[in-house]
Design a protein around this motif. Sequence first.
Motif, PDB file in Angstrom:
ATOM      1  N   PHE A 133      33.474  31.235  37.446  1.00 47.39           N
ATOM      2  CA  PHE A 133      34.762  30.931  36.817  1.00 47.39           C
ATOM      3  C   PHE A 133      34.560  30.561  35.350  1.00 47.39           C
ATOM      4  CE2 PHE A 133      38.266  28.297  35.495  1.00 47.39           C
ATOM      5  CZ  PHE A 133      39.358  29.001  35.962  1.00 47.39           C
ATOM      6  N   THR A 134      33.558  29.742  35.070  1.00 43.44           N
ATOM      7  CA  THR A 134      33.291  29.315  33.702  1.00 43.44           C
ATOM      8  C   THR A 134      32.943  30.508  32.810  1.00 43.44           C
ATOM      9  OG1 THR A 134      32.521  27.165  34.484  1.00 43.44           O
ATOM     10  CG2 THR A 134      31.840  27.807  32.273  1.00 43.44           C
ATOM     11  N   VAL A 135      32.091  31.403  33.296  1.00 43.37           N
ATOM     12  CA  VAL A 135      31.679  32.568  32.509  1.00 43.37           C
ATOM     13  C   VAL A 135      32.844  33.532  32.291  1.00 43.37           C
ATOM     14  CG1 VAL A 135      30.265  34.668  32.550  1.00 43.37           C
ATOM     15  CG2 VAL A 135      29.243  32.458  33.113  1.00 43.37           C
ATOM     16  N   PHE A 136      33.518  33.918  33.363  1.00 46.28           N
ATOM     17  CA  PHE A 136      34.523  34.975  33.247  1.00 46.28           C
ATOM     18  C   PHE A 136      35.841  34.511  32.652  1.00 46.28           C
ATOM     19  CE2 PHE A 136      31.689  36.980  36.411  1.00 46.28           C
ATOM     20  CZ  PHE A 136      31.383  38.110  35.661  1.00 46.28           C
ATOM     21  N   SER A 137      36.153  33.233  32.730  1.00 50.65           N
ATOM     22  CA  SER A 137      37.406  32.762  32.133  1.00 50.65           C
ATOM     23  C   SER A 137      37.354  32.826  30.606  1.00 50.65           C
ATOM     24  CB  SER A 137      37.749  31.355  32.615  1.00 50.65           C
ATOM     25  OG  SER A 137      36.759  30.441  32.212  1.00 50.65           O
ATOM     26  N   GLN A 138      36.169  33.034  30.030  1.00 55.05           N
ATOM     27  CA  GLN A 138      36.065  33.219  28.579  1.00 55.05           C
ATOM     28  C   GLN A 138      36.689  34.548  28.144  1.00 55.05           C
ATOM     29  OE1 GLN A 138      31.964  32.773  27.281  1.00 55.05           O
ATOM     30  NE2 GLN A 138      31.649  31.146  28.775  1.00 55.05           N
ATOM     31  N   PRO A 177      18.797  37.349  51.431  1.00 58.09           N
ATOM     32  CA  PRO A 177      19.512  36.135  51.020  1.00 58.09           C
ATOM     33  C   PRO A 177      20.188  36.326  49.661  1.00 58.09           C
ATOM     34  CG  PRO A 177      17.155  35.844  50.753  1.00 58.09           C
ATOM     35  CD  PRO A 177      17.356  37.178  51.406  1.00 58.09           C
ATOM     36  N   GLY A 178      21.243  35.598  49.460  1.00 54.42           N
ATOM     37  CA  GLY A 178      21.970  35.653  48.197  1.00 54.42           C
ATOM     38  C   GLY A 178      23.457  35.780  48.429  1.00 54.42           C
ATOM     39  N   PHE A 179      24.160  36.027  47.354  1.00 55.05           N
ATOM     40  CA  PHE A 179      25.618  36.080  47.394  1.00 55.05           C
ATOM     41  C   PHE A 179      26.129  37.245  46.558  1.00 55.05           C
ATOM     42  CE2 PHE A 179      24.511  31.641  48.095  1.00 55.05           C
ATOM     43  CZ  PHE A 179      25.353  31.269  49.122  1.00 55.05           C
ATOM     44  N   TYR A 180      27.392  37.584  46.788  1.00 54.19           N
ATOM     45  CA  TYR A 180      28.136  38.483  45.916  1.00 54.19           C
ATOM     46  C   TYR A 180      29.503  37.853  45.694  1.00 54.19           C
ATOM     47  CZ  TYR A 180      30.846  40.304  49.878  1.00 54.19           C
ATOM     48  OH  TYR A 180      31.676  40.425  50.960  1.00 54.19           O
ATOM     49  N   ALA A 181      30.220  38.334  44.699  1.00 57.33           N
ATOM     50  CA  ALA A 181      31.515  37.736  44.373  1.00 57.33           C
ATOM     51  C   ALA A 181      32.525  38.805  43.989  1.00 57.33           C
ATOM     52  CB  ALA A 181      31.361  36.739  43.234  1.00 57.33           C
ATOM     53  N   TYR A 191      42.787  35.312  38.131  1.00 60.65           N
ATOM     54  CA  TYR A 191      43.624  35.057  39.301  1.00 60.65           C
ATOM     55  C   TYR A 191      42.795  34.393  40.392  1.00 60.65           C
ATOM     56  CZ  TYR A 191      46.456  35.732  43.429  1.00 60.65           C
ATOM     57  OH  TYR A 191      47.159  35.519  44.593  1.00 60.65           O
ATOM     58  N   SER A 192      41.580  34.912  40.639  1.00 60.99           N
ATOM     59  CA  SER A 192      40.743  34.313  41.676  1.00 60.99           C
ATOM     60  C   SER A 192      39.277  34.656  41.467  1.00 60.99           C
ATOM     61  CB  SER A 192      41.176  34.787  43.065  1.00 60.99           C
ATOM     62  OG  SER A 192      40.933  36.174  43.219  1.00 60.99           O
ATOM     63  N   VAL A 193      38.419  33.793  42.009  1.00 56.70           N
ATOM     64  CA  VAL A 193      36.977  34.009  42.079  1.00 56.70           C
ATOM     65  C   VAL A 193      36.576  33.648  43.501  1.00 56.70           C
ATOM     66  CG1 VAL A 193      34.701  33.305  41.239  1.00 56.70           C
ATOM     67  CG2 VAL A 193      36.635  33.400  39.653  1.00 56.70           C
ATOM     68  N   LEU A 209      28.199  28.448  42.664  1.00 59.86           N
ATOM     69  CA  LEU A 209      28.290  29.793  42.091  1.00 59.86           C
ATOM     70  C   LEU A 209      29.715  30.114  41.675  1.00 59.86           C
ATOM     71  CD1 LEU A 209      25.950  31.821  44.450  1.00 59.86           C
ATOM     72  CD2 LEU A 209      25.607  31.399  42.006  1.00 59.86           C
ATOM     73  N   GLN A 210      30.679  29.733  42.496  1.00 59.86           N
ATOM     74  CA  GLN A 210      32.081  29.985  42.175  1.00 59.86           C
ATOM     75  C   GLN A 210      32.448  29.290  40.864  1.00 59.86           C
ATOM     76  OE1 GLN A 210      34.757  28.971  45.339  1.00 59.86           O
ATOM     77  NE2 GLN A 210      36.533  29.723  44.251  1.00 59.86           N
ATOM     78  N   HIS A 211      32.007  28.053  40.704  1.00 59.27           N
ATOM     79  CA  HIS A 211      32.291  27.312  39.475  1.00 59.27           C
ATOM     80  C   HIS A 211      31.633  27.985  38.266  1.00 59.27           C
ATOM     81  CE1 HIS A 211      33.086  23.980  36.788  1.00 59.27           C
ATOM     82  NE2 HIS A 211      31.799  23.975  36.468  1.00 59.27           N
ATOM     83  N   SER A 212      30.375  28.402  38.410  1.00 59.45           N
ATOM     84  CA  SER A 212      29.660  29.068  37.317  1.00 59.45           C
ATOM     85  C   SER A 212      30.324  30.390  36.943  1.00 59.45           C
ATOM     86  CB  SER A 212      28.202  29.323  37.705  1.00 59.45           C
ATOM     87  OG  SER A 212      27.533  28.106  37.909  1.00 59.45           O
TER      88      SER A 212
END
Length: 163
Positions: free
Chosen positions: A36-41, A59-63, A46-48, A31-34
């Motif tokens: 980063f890929t989306v938002f770096s556009q 269940p699930g995640f937030y970022a 600085y961080s994800v 998820l962190q990689h995905s």
Amino acid sequence: MAELVPFAVPTGSDKTLLVWELSSGPTAEALQHSLFTVFSQFGLLYSVRVFPNAAVAGPGFYAIVKFYSARDAHRAQKACDQKQLFQKSPVKIRLGTQHKAVQHNALALNSSRCQELANYYFGFNGWSKRIIKVSCFSWKPCGQGEEECLSDFSFEEEEFTVP
């Protein structure tokens, strides 16, 4: 209107996005990689950081995604909120909320982060960490009128490094 992007750790809530309703299928690292890929556009990140939901939330995640630029964070929030970015269900995205009572001291970036920021905004990939000391220079009249030009210019490289 131009935005000033300081060489400091971004602390403003206007530079921070909260992303939730991330699916529980992939790992936090995927998820962190995905993310980063989306938002770096939209700009330099600085961080994800990805966290598991609390037990009461299911269940699930937030970022938490931090940009150097408030303008980039705002554009990313508007473009990506309620969209299926990399999963079947849409994600929710909000800009951080500002707490007026909390004052943050600006922390300087380390040298590699400064270099990354300069490369991104100035478009040059190869900044030097060496300090060059100008040892002497002088001006002299260059002919007719009151024009002056540089003569006897020399410099030497010192072996200083930026920590």
